[in-house]
Design a protein around this motif. Sequence first.
Motif, PDB file in Angstrom:
ATOM      1  N   VAL A   1       0.863  -1.175   0.000  1.00 53.95           N
ATOM      2  CA  VAL A   1       0.000   0.000   0.000  1.00 53.95           C
ATOM      3  C   VAL A   1       0.903   1.231   0.000  1.00 53.95           C
ATOM      4  CG1 VAL A   1      -1.962   1.132   1.111  1.00 53.95           C
ATOM      5  CG2 VAL A   1      -1.639  -1.332   1.371  1.00 53.95           C
ATOM      6  N   TYR A   2       0.639   2.172  -0.900  1.00 55.66           N
ATOM      7  CA  TYR A   2       1.552   3.300  -1.063  1.00 55.66           C
ATOM      8  C   TYR A   2       0.788   4.606  -1.217  1.00 55.66           C
ATOM      9  CZ  TYR A   2       0.340   2.829  -6.003  1.00 55.66           C
ATOM     10  OH  TYR A   2      -0.342   2.760  -7.192  1.00 55.66           O
ATOM     11  N   LYS A   3       1.500   5.708  -0.913  1.00 58.20           N
ATOM     12  CA  LYS A   3       0.916   7.042  -1.008  1.00 58.20           C
ATOM     13  C   LYS A   3       1.966   7.986  -1.582  1.00 58.20           C
ATOM     14  CE  LYS A   3      -0.676  10.826   1.993  1.00 58.20           C
ATOM     15  NZ  LYS A   3      -1.661  11.361   1.062  1.00 58.20           N
ATOM     16  N   PRO A   4       1.722   8.603  -2.740  1.00 58.13           N
ATOM     17  CA  PRO A   4       2.696   9.537  -3.321  1.00 58.13           C
ATOM     18  C   PRO A   4       2.977  10.711  -2.386  1.00 58.13           C
ATOM     19  CG  PRO A   4       0.980   8.973  -4.913  1.00 58.13           C
ATOM     20  CD  PRO A   4       0.532   8.453  -3.592  1.00 58.13           C
ATOM     21  N   ILE A   5       4.233  11.152  -2.367  1.00 59.91           N
ATOM     22  CA  ILE A   5       4.603  12.370  -1.642  1.00 59.91           C
ATOM     23  C   ILE A   5       4.323  13.533  -2.582  1.00 59.91           C
ATOM     24  CG2 ILE A   5       6.419  13.579  -0.382  1.00 59.91           C
ATOM     25  CD1 ILE A   5       7.808  10.897   0.017  1.00 59.91           C
ATOM     26  N   MET A   6       3.154  14.097  -2.458  1.00 62.53           N
ATOM     27  CA  MET A   6       2.615  14.967  -3.495  1.00 62.53           C
ATOM     28  C   MET A   6       3.460  16.201  -3.771  1.00 62.53           C
ATOM     29  SD  MET A   6      -0.114  13.499  -4.645  1.00 62.53           S
ATOM     30  CE  MET A   6      -1.302  14.690  -5.265  1.00 62.53           C
ATOM     31  N   GLN A   7       4.020  16.818  -2.748  1.00 65.21           N
ATOM     32  CA  GLN A   7       4.780  18.048  -2.955  1.00 65.21           C
ATOM     33  C   GLN A   7       6.196  17.784  -3.443  1.00 65.21           C
ATOM     34  OE1 GLN A   7       3.873  19.607   1.079  1.00 65.21           O
ATOM     35  NE2 GLN A   7       3.159  21.445   0.018  1.00 65.21           N
ATOM     36  N   LYS A   8       6.583  16.508  -3.496  1.00 64.36           N
ATOM     37  CA  LYS A   8       7.954  16.155  -3.860  1.00 64.36           C
ATOM     38  C   LYS A   8       8.045  15.366  -5.152  1.00 64.36           C
ATOM     39  CE  LYS A   8      12.127  14.202  -1.700  1.00 64.36           C
ATOM     40  NZ  LYS A   8      12.656  13.499  -0.502  1.00 64.36           N
ATOM     41  N   THR A   9       7.044  14.531  -5.429  1.00 60.16           N
ATOM     42  CA  THR A   9       7.112  13.655  -6.592  1.00 60.16           C
ATOM     43  C   THR A   9       7.016  14.440  -7.894  1.00 60.16           C
ATOM     44  OG1 THR A   9       6.252  11.574  -7.502  1.00 60.16           O
ATOM     45  CG2 THR A   9       4.638  13.193  -6.765  1.00 60.16           C
ATOM     46  N   CYS A  10       7.608  13.910  -8.954  1.00 59.80           N
ATOM     47  CA  CYS A  10       7.646  14.623 -10.231  1.00 59.80           C
ATOM     48  C   CYS A  10       6.271  14.738 -10.880  1.00 59.80           C
ATOM     49  CB  CYS A  10       8.628  13.929 -11.175  1.00 59.80           C
ATOM     50  SG  CYS A  10       8.326  12.158 -11.408  1.00 59.80           S
ATOM     51  N   CYS A  11       5.440  13.715 -10.712  1.00 60.64           N
ATOM     52  CA  CYS A  11       4.107  13.710 -11.316  1.00 60.64           C
ATOM     53  C   CYS A  11       3.063  13.475 -10.227  1.00 60.64           C
ATOM     54  CB  CYS A  11       4.007  12.626 -12.393  1.00 60.64           C
ATOM     55  SG  CYS A  11       5.117  12.874 -13.791  1.00 60.64           S
ATOM     56  N   PRO A  12       2.551  14.531  -9.595  1.00 60.08           N
ATOM     57  CA  PRO A  12       1.575  14.369  -8.509  1.00 60.08           C
ATOM     58  C   PRO A  12       0.358  13.573  -8.957  1.00 60.08           C
ATOM     59  CG  PRO A  12       2.376  16.628  -8.596  1.00 60.08           C
ATOM     60  CD  PRO A  12       2.891  15.952  -9.827  1.00 60.08           C
ATOM     61  N   GLN A  13      -0.067  12.656  -8.116  1.00 58.93           N
ATOM     62  CA  GLN A  13      -1.163  11.736  -8.438  1.00 58.93           C
ATOM     63  C   GLN A  13      -2.326  11.993  -7.479  1.00 58.93           C
ATOM     64  OE1 GLN A  13       0.603   7.678  -8.678  1.00 58.93           O
ATOM     65  NE2 GLN A  13       2.552   8.775  -8.640  1.00 58.93           N
ATOM     66  N   TYR A  14      -3.424  12.447  -8.023  1.00 64.18           N
ATOM     67  CA  TYR A  14      -4.587  12.816  -7.222  1.00 64.18           C
ATOM     68  C   TYR A  14      -5.642  11.710  -7.293  1.00 64.18           C
ATOM     69  CZ  TYR A  14      -2.487  17.473  -7.440  1.00 64.18           C
ATOM     70  OH  TYR A  14      -1.619  18.530  -7.348  1.00 64.18           O
ATOM     71  N   THR A  15      -6.102  11.273  -6.152  1.00 69.10           N
ATOM     72  CA  THR A  15      -7.164  10.274  -6.120  1.00 69.10           C
ATOM     73  C   THR A  15      -8.420  10.842  -6.775  1.00 69.10           C
ATOM     74  OG1 THR A  15      -6.279   9.335  -4.081  1.00 69.10           O
ATOM     75  CG2 THR A  15      -8.556   8.787  -4.632  1.00 69.10           C
TER      76      THR A  15
END
Length: 523
Positions: A60-74
């Motif tokens: 189970v994973y959760k993107p680090i939204m402010q850091k990742t290159c391509c933010p992934q929104y649910t």
Amino acid sequence: MAGNKSYTIVEYFGGEDGYRCGYCKSQTGNFSRGMWSHTMTVQDYQDLIDRGWRRSGKYVYKPIMQKTCCPQYTIRCHALKFQPSKSHKKILKKMNRFISKGELQKGQEDCAGEPMDSVCEEAGPQELRKVHLKYTALTGIQKDATEFPSTTEVQKEAADATPTGSQTSQNDPVSVLAGTTTSAAPKPGNGADPSRPPCRKAKELRKERRLQKEQMRQNGDGVSSTVSPTQPTPSQNNQSKTLEEFISESLPENSAHCLEVRLVRSNPPSPQFKASFDASYQVYKLYQMGIHKDPPDKPTESQFKRFLCDSPLEAEYAPDGPEVGYGSFHQQYWLDGRIVAVGVIDILPTCVSSVYLYYHPDFNSLSLGSYSALRPPRTEGRGEEKRRIMREIAFTKQLQKQSPKLSYYYLGFYIHSCPKMRYKGQYRPSDLLCPETYVWVSIERCIPLLDNSRYARLNQDPDLGDARAVRDLGRALVLYRRTVMPYAAYSRKRKGSSDEMEVQQYASLVGQDCAERILLYRS
């Protein structure tokens, strides 16, 4: 652990190092937090995906939204309010034509036809390989269910079937399907047939259709109309059909093909799932080789099982829940007695969550991704007679009749910065999850923000925060030496332990409610 109470047990891994991004191809730009789930209740997973988490197998994973290159929104779709667009209806009609008459139009396919986390999230646009077949390769599928042609055989067959030079003609079905043209000059004709009515402009036809629709609406409201009644054409009927009408449309008895969609439980594996495991794996292997260009030895059976069959979700049944229960399922698409596609889904307390889709590359042109979001399956019930219920969006509508709170369809992640992933926003009405407040915001309000910045706080209320933020770390539950205890008690037992920062990070990501229910395993 006391009584028969079900727990979720996870091991948190953090995630400080970047790794390869499947969207922009950055080698170290993808950042996410992760945890391994030994077991998980459906309610806990529902709460986690409502905080931006997703699962891949038991991970189970959760993107680090402010850091990742391509933010992934649910992203979630309001299934009860969903109305198919013209493109969705075209896909349904294309499939119906193929099943009833064997007709199939060839054309370029893209990720807009895949509503699941499948092709686009694992391979970039340049990695997608389109397999074009002769028409006969699609109609001659009454072979044994274990016969799956290799990708090289498919390509060779298509190449051998394509005429060259002067052999090409407008009457050749291969060239017509492939959209090819001939350089030969057309033969002179005799002009228009005077015995037939003249052609009418499209503008006039559209105006007539609008008048007829207005007349039908007024007649339905009991209002008289002076417009003379005209029998609607088949195309007019199709434009006004609902999703349910398309799905329930009867096919002729002598249809060229037979399509059946079955819902089977994958965890714990049902007898039907076990019986079809090998066939499903073969389709997955061909999909990985044909679409993702994997070598033949890479998609192993163990990888397939770990990625798409294993699930931490327990099978649960509730008096107010759907008859099939909650948990993880596979939706198998059987065409003329063989599996051609499989959708992996989770049925949760308030939604149907789409996990992954794979399909036989021979049938790439059928847009099985979009079709799978709109088509009903046959379920395997708990001993009851098999019955048909809707799949995904339509499936969610049907489940909602059994479980009123189950009314959403989750499409995974929406990546606005990746053009090939914006297709998920076409399933309206839909919402995106704000990565800071964890409230849902309509996608119409989000798009202008994401046009300006890859990462954005979607909720614009400056006074609103995370309602489920960690308030008391000491109340987070820990599983230590086979004993469940709050973190406050655990920290006293482990004097001098340096894991407080890690536990604090974990608790902030799952929220106070989940932290007080989920057991964080500590050795």
